[in-house]
Motif scaffolding. Structure first.
Motif, PDB file in Angstrom:
ATOM      1  N   THR A   1       6.879  -6.772  -0.812  1.00  0.00           N
ATOM      2  CA  THR A   1       6.453  -7.815  -1.750  1.00  0.00           C
ATOM      3  C   THR A   1       6.035  -7.185  -3.075  1.00  0.00           C
ATOM      4  O   THR A   1       6.429  -7.650  -4.150  1.00  0.00           O
ATOM      5  CB  THR A   1       5.301  -8.650  -1.149  1.00  0.00           C
ATOM      6  N   CYS A   2       5.278  -6.122  -3.002  1.00  0.00           N
ATOM      7  CA  CYS A   2       4.844  -5.415  -4.213  1.00  0.00           C
ATOM      8  C   CYS A   2       6.050  -4.910  -5.006  1.00  0.00           C
ATOM      9  O   CYS A   2       6.138  -5.128  -6.217  1.00  0.00           O
ATOM     10  CB  CYS A   2       3.930  -4.258  -3.831  1.00  0.00           C
ATOM     11  N   GLN A   3       6.975  -4.244  -4.327  1.00  0.00           N
ATOM     12  CA  GLN A   3       8.161  -3.712  -5.001  1.00  0.00           C
ATOM     13  C   GLN A   3       8.977  -4.818  -5.655  1.00  0.00           C
ATOM     14  O   GLN A   3       9.497  -4.657  -6.755  1.00  0.00           O
ATOM     15  CB  GLN A   3       9.022  -2.930  -4.013  1.00  0.00           C
ATOM     16  N   GLY A   4       9.089  -5.957  -4.972  1.00  0.00           N
ATOM     17  CA  GLY A   4       9.845  -7.080  -5.519  1.00  0.00           C
ATOM     18  C   GLY A   4       9.208  -7.688  -6.749  1.00  0.00           C
ATOM     19  O   GLY A   4       9.897  -8.167  -7.646  1.00  0.00           O
ATOM     20  N   ILE A   5       7.888  -7.661  -6.795  1.00  0.00           N
ATOM     21  CA  ILE A   5       7.170  -8.206  -7.952  1.00  0.00           C
ATOM     22  C   ILE A   5       7.269  -7.263  -9.149  1.00  0.00           C
ATOM     23  O   ILE A   5       7.531  -7.671 -10.268  1.00  0.00           O
ATOM     24  CB  ILE A   5       5.687  -8.468  -7.602  1.00  0.00           C
ATOM     25  N   VAL A   6       7.058  -5.980  -8.888  1.00  0.00           N
ATOM     26  CA  VAL A   6       7.002  -5.003  -9.978  1.00  0.00           C
ATOM     27  C   VAL A   6       8.379  -4.724 -10.564  1.00  0.00           C
ATOM     28  O   VAL A   6       8.549  -4.637 -11.790  1.00  0.00           O
ATOM     29  CB  VAL A   6       6.333  -3.690  -9.497  1.00  0.00           C
ATOM     30  N   GLN A   7       9.393  -4.569  -9.712  1.00  0.00           N
ATOM     31  CA  GLN A   7      10.777  -4.282 -10.104  1.00  0.00           C
ATOM     32  C   GLN A   7      10.860  -3.261 -11.230  1.00  0.00           C
ATOM     33  O   GLN A   7      10.603  -2.093 -11.004  1.00  0.00           O
ATOM     34  CB  GLN A   7      11.502  -5.576 -10.436  1.00  0.00           C
ATOM     35  N   ASN A   8      11.205  -3.672 -12.431  1.00  0.00           N
ATOM     36  CA  ASN A   8      11.459  -2.741 -13.530  1.00  0.00           C
ATOM     37  C   ASN A   8      10.258  -2.496 -14.435  1.00  0.00           C
ATOM     38  O   ASN A   8      10.407  -1.942 -15.516  1.00  0.00           O
ATOM     39  CB  ASN A   8      12.633  -3.246 -14.384  1.00  0.00           C
ATOM     40  N   HIS A   9       9.087  -2.908 -14.028  1.00  0.00           N
ATOM     41  CA  HIS A   9       7.883  -2.721 -14.856  1.00  0.00           C
ATOM     42  C   HIS A   9       7.293  -1.339 -14.581  1.00  0.00           C
ATOM     43  O   HIS A   9       6.362  -1.186 -13.799  1.00  0.00           O
ATOM     44  CB  HIS A   9       6.866  -3.832 -14.588  1.00  0.00           C
ATOM     45  N   THR A  10       7.836  -0.344 -15.263  1.00  0.00           N
ATOM     46  CA  THR A  10       7.455   1.043 -14.998  1.00  0.00           C
ATOM     47  C   THR A  10       6.043   1.374 -15.475  1.00  0.00           C
ATOM     48  O   THR A  10       5.495   2.396 -15.083  1.00  0.00           O
ATOM     49  CB  THR A  10       8.453   2.013 -15.648  1.00  0.00           C
ATOM     50  N   HIS A  11       5.439   0.512 -16.280  1.00  0.00           N
ATOM     51  CA  HIS A  11       4.068   0.781 -16.742  1.00  0.00           C
ATOM     52  C   HIS A  11       3.033   0.513 -15.652  1.00  0.00           C
ATOM     53  O   HIS A  11       1.890   0.928 -15.767  1.00  0.00           O
ATOM     54  CB  HIS A  11       3.742  -0.061 -17.984  1.00  0.00           C
ATOM     55  N   VAL A  12       3.440  -0.184 -14.590  1.00  0.00           N
ATOM     56  CA  VAL A  12       2.508  -0.532 -13.520  1.00  0.00           C
ATOM     57  C   VAL A  12       2.447   0.610 -12.499  1.00  0.00           C
ATOM     58  O   VAL A  12       3.453   0.953 -11.882  1.00  0.00           O
ATOM     59  CB  VAL A  12       2.912  -1.841 -12.809  1.00  0.00           C
ATOM     60  N   LYS A  13       1.265   1.171 -12.339  1.00  0.00           N
ATOM     61  CA  LYS A  13       1.058   2.214 -11.340  1.00  0.00           C
ATOM     62  C   LYS A  13       0.874   1.536  -9.989  1.00  0.00           C
ATOM     63  O   LYS A  13       0.092   0.592  -9.860  1.00  0.00           O
ATOM     64  CB  LYS A  13      -0.185   3.037 -11.699  1.00  0.00           C
ATOM     65  N   ILE A  14       1.593   2.016  -8.975  1.00  0.00           N
ATOM     66  CA  ILE A  14       1.515   1.427  -7.636  1.00  0.00           C
ATOM     67  C   ILE A  14       0.752   2.381  -6.720  1.00  0.00           C
ATOM     68  O   ILE A  14       1.041   3.571  -6.673  1.00  0.00           O
ATOM     69  CB  ILE A  14       2.918   1.138  -7.079  1.00  0.00           C
ATOM     70  N   VAL A  15      -0.234   1.812  -5.999  1.00  0.00           N
ATOM     71  CA  VAL A  15      -1.094   2.601  -5.119  1.00  0.00           C
ATOM     72  C   VAL A  15      -1.101   1.955  -3.738  1.00  0.00           C
ATOM     73  O   VAL A  15      -1.263   0.738  -3.616  1.00  0.00           O
ATOM     74  CB  VAL A  15      -2.542   2.638  -5.672  1.00  0.00           C
ATOM     75  N   GLU A  16      -0.941   2.767  -2.713  1.00  0.00           N
ATOM     76  CA  GLU A  16      -1.024   2.289  -1.333  1.00  0.00           C
ATOM     77  C   GLU A  16      -2.415   2.592  -0.790  1.00  0.00           C
ATOM     78  O   GLU A  16      -2.870   3.731  -0.863  1.00  0.00           O
ATOM     79  CB  GLU A  16       0.039   2.980  -0.486  1.00  0.00           C
ATOM     80  N   LEU A  17      -3.076   1.560  -0.259  1.00  0.00           N
ATOM     81  CA  LEU A  17      -4.432   1.725   0.274  1.00  0.00           C
ATOM     82  C   LEU A  17      -4.460   1.371   1.756  1.00  0.00           C
ATOM     83  O   LEU A  17      -4.213   0.212   2.136  1.00  0.00           O
ATOM     84  CB  LEU A  17      -5.423   0.836  -0.482  1.00  0.00           C
ATOM     85  N   GLU A  18      -4.785   2.344   2.566  1.00  0.00           N
ATOM     86  CA  GLU A  18      -4.881   2.148   4.018  1.00  0.00           C
ATOM     87  C   GLU A  18      -5.916   1.076   4.363  1.00  0.00           C
ATOM     88  O   GLU A  18      -5.736   0.306   5.315  1.00  0.00           O
ATOM     89  CB  GLU A  18      -5.254   3.483   4.672  1.00  0.00           C
ATOM     90  N   CYS A  19      -6.983   0.989   3.590  1.00  0.00           N
ATOM     91  CA  CYS A  19      -8.060   0.033   3.884  1.00  0.00           C
ATOM     92  C   CYS A  19      -7.635  -1.424   3.699  1.00  0.00           C
ATOM     93  O   CYS A  19      -8.349  -2.330   4.100  1.00  0.00           O
ATOM     94  CB  CYS A  19      -9.292   0.335   3.037  1.00  0.00           C
ATOM     95  N   LEU A  20      -6.451  -1.666   3.119  1.00  0.00           N
ATOM     96  CA  LEU A  20      -5.972  -3.034   2.907  1.00  0.00           C
ATOM     97  C   LEU A  20      -5.143  -3.588   4.068  1.00  0.00           C
ATOM     98  O   LEU A  20      -4.699  -4.730   4.025  1.00  0.00           O
ATOM     99  CB  LEU A  20      -5.116  -3.108   1.633  1.00  0.00           C
ATOM    100  N   LYS A  21      -4.925  -2.786   5.108  1.00  0.00           N
ATOM    101  CA  LYS A  21      -4.143  -3.265   6.253  1.00  0.00           C
ATOM    102  C   LYS A  21      -4.705  -4.585   6.772  1.00  0.00           C
ATOM    103  O   LYS A  21      -5.914  -4.817   6.715  1.00  0.00           O
ATOM    104  CB  LYS A  21      -4.192  -2.254   7.397  1.00  0.00           C
ATOM    105  N   GLU A  22      -3.812  -5.405   7.313  1.00  0.00           N
ATOM    106  CA  GLU A  22      -4.257  -6.666   7.913  1.00  0.00           C
ATOM    107  C   GLU A  22      -5.209  -6.374   9.060  1.00  0.00           C
ATOM    108  O   GLU A  22      -5.150  -5.303   9.684  1.00  0.00           O
ATOM    109  CB  GLU A  22      -3.051  -7.478   8.412  1.00  0.00           C
ATOM    110  N   MET A  23      -6.063  -7.314   9.336  1.00  0.00           N
ATOM    111  CA  MET A  23      -7.007  -7.176  10.439  1.00  0.00           C
ATOM    112  C   MET A  23      -6.250  -7.093  11.753  1.00  0.00           C
ATOM    113  O   MET A  23      -5.265  -7.785  11.967  1.00  0.00           O
ATOM    114  CB  MET A  23      -7.953  -8.376  10.461  1.00  0.00           C
ATOM    115  N   THR A  24      -6.712  -6.225  12.636  1.00  0.00           N
ATOM    116  CA  THR A  24      -6.106  -6.097  13.955  1.00  0.00           C
ATOM    117  C   THR A  24      -6.678  -7.171  14.869  1.00  0.00           C
ATOM    118  O   THR A  24      -7.733  -7.743  14.577  1.00  0.00           O
ATOM    119  CB  THR A  24      -6.420  -4.710  14.550  1.00  0.00           C
ATOM    120  N   PRO A  25      -6.007  -7.450  16.003  1.00  0.00           N
ATOM    121  CA  PRO A  25      -6.592  -8.416  16.947  1.00  0.00           C
ATOM    122  C   PRO A  25      -8.016  -8.030  17.343  1.00  0.00           C
ATOM    123  O   PRO A  25      -8.882  -8.883  17.471  1.00  0.00           O
ATOM    124  CB  PRO A  25      -5.625  -8.364  18.135  1.00  0.00           C
TER     125      PRO A  25
END
Length: 196
Positions: free
Chosen positions: A97-121
């Protein structure tokens, strides 16, 4: 310093479709009707996946269309002009979803955060609130570390966002919500901006 945060729920997944099938089975039983066989099959797969702790589902065909639609809306609204950093959960649906939104906007820095994972059961139970609160605190710390950023976009998950913001409702797939961050873990206004 106050910040403007945009919380974006990922696009529809195959698991979302299966869970909806399970809900449809429940609705049929409530109305004393036989559920449709397609809902039974989807519901059984959704229940099995949830019980097994499967949380990294692929996007559905509709989900891929939702990303394209959202990207077009955000492009038309010049949404990314003021966004210089976008964080996302490491789960594939949030990444795509992030990649699809950003596409060609190279000025946007993309960061992956482990703490954002969905809640587990397990985190949905009261006994697992401590690990979840630690993940929330890590996210708040990350937000505060972005001292030069006034506008931050975050792609993540409905249960996580709902609990993190203390809401009693979930975001729909590809919803974009504007959240005012006041600092010290406090939030101001929360407003829906875009919906598919």
């Amino acid at each position: 310093m106050p910040k403007k945060l945009y919380f974006i729920r990922h696009a529809e997944t195959i698991e979302n479709v299966r869970i909806e099938g399970l809900r449809n089975v429940g609705r049929s039983f409530q109305k004393f009707k036989a559920p449709q066989s397609s809902d039974l099959k989807l519901g059984a797969r959704g229940l099995a996946g949830f019980a097994a702790g499967h949380t990294d589902a692929e996007l559905s065909p509709k989900g891929k269309e939702q990303i394209q639609q959202l990207a077009e809306i955000l492009e038309k609204e010049h949404f990314l002009e003021n966004v210089t950093i976008m964080a996302h959960s490491p789960l594939v649906r949030a990444v795509q979803t992030c990649q699809g939104i950003v596409q060609n906007h190279t000025h946007v820095k993309i960061v992956e955060l482990e703490c954002l994972k969905e809640m587990t059961p397990g985190e949905l139970t009261l006994m697992m609130n401590v690990p979840l609160k630690k993940r929330f605190q890590k996210f708040i710390s990350w937000i505060e570390e972005q001292s030069n950023e006034e506008t931050i976009a975050v792609v993540g998950h409905s249960q996580y966002f709902m609990r993190f913001l203390g809401l009693n409702y979930k975001f729909k797939n590809c919803d974009v919500w504007q959240v005012e961050y006041l600092g010290d873990g406090k939030f101001g206004s929360i407003e829906k901006m875009y919906s598919i």
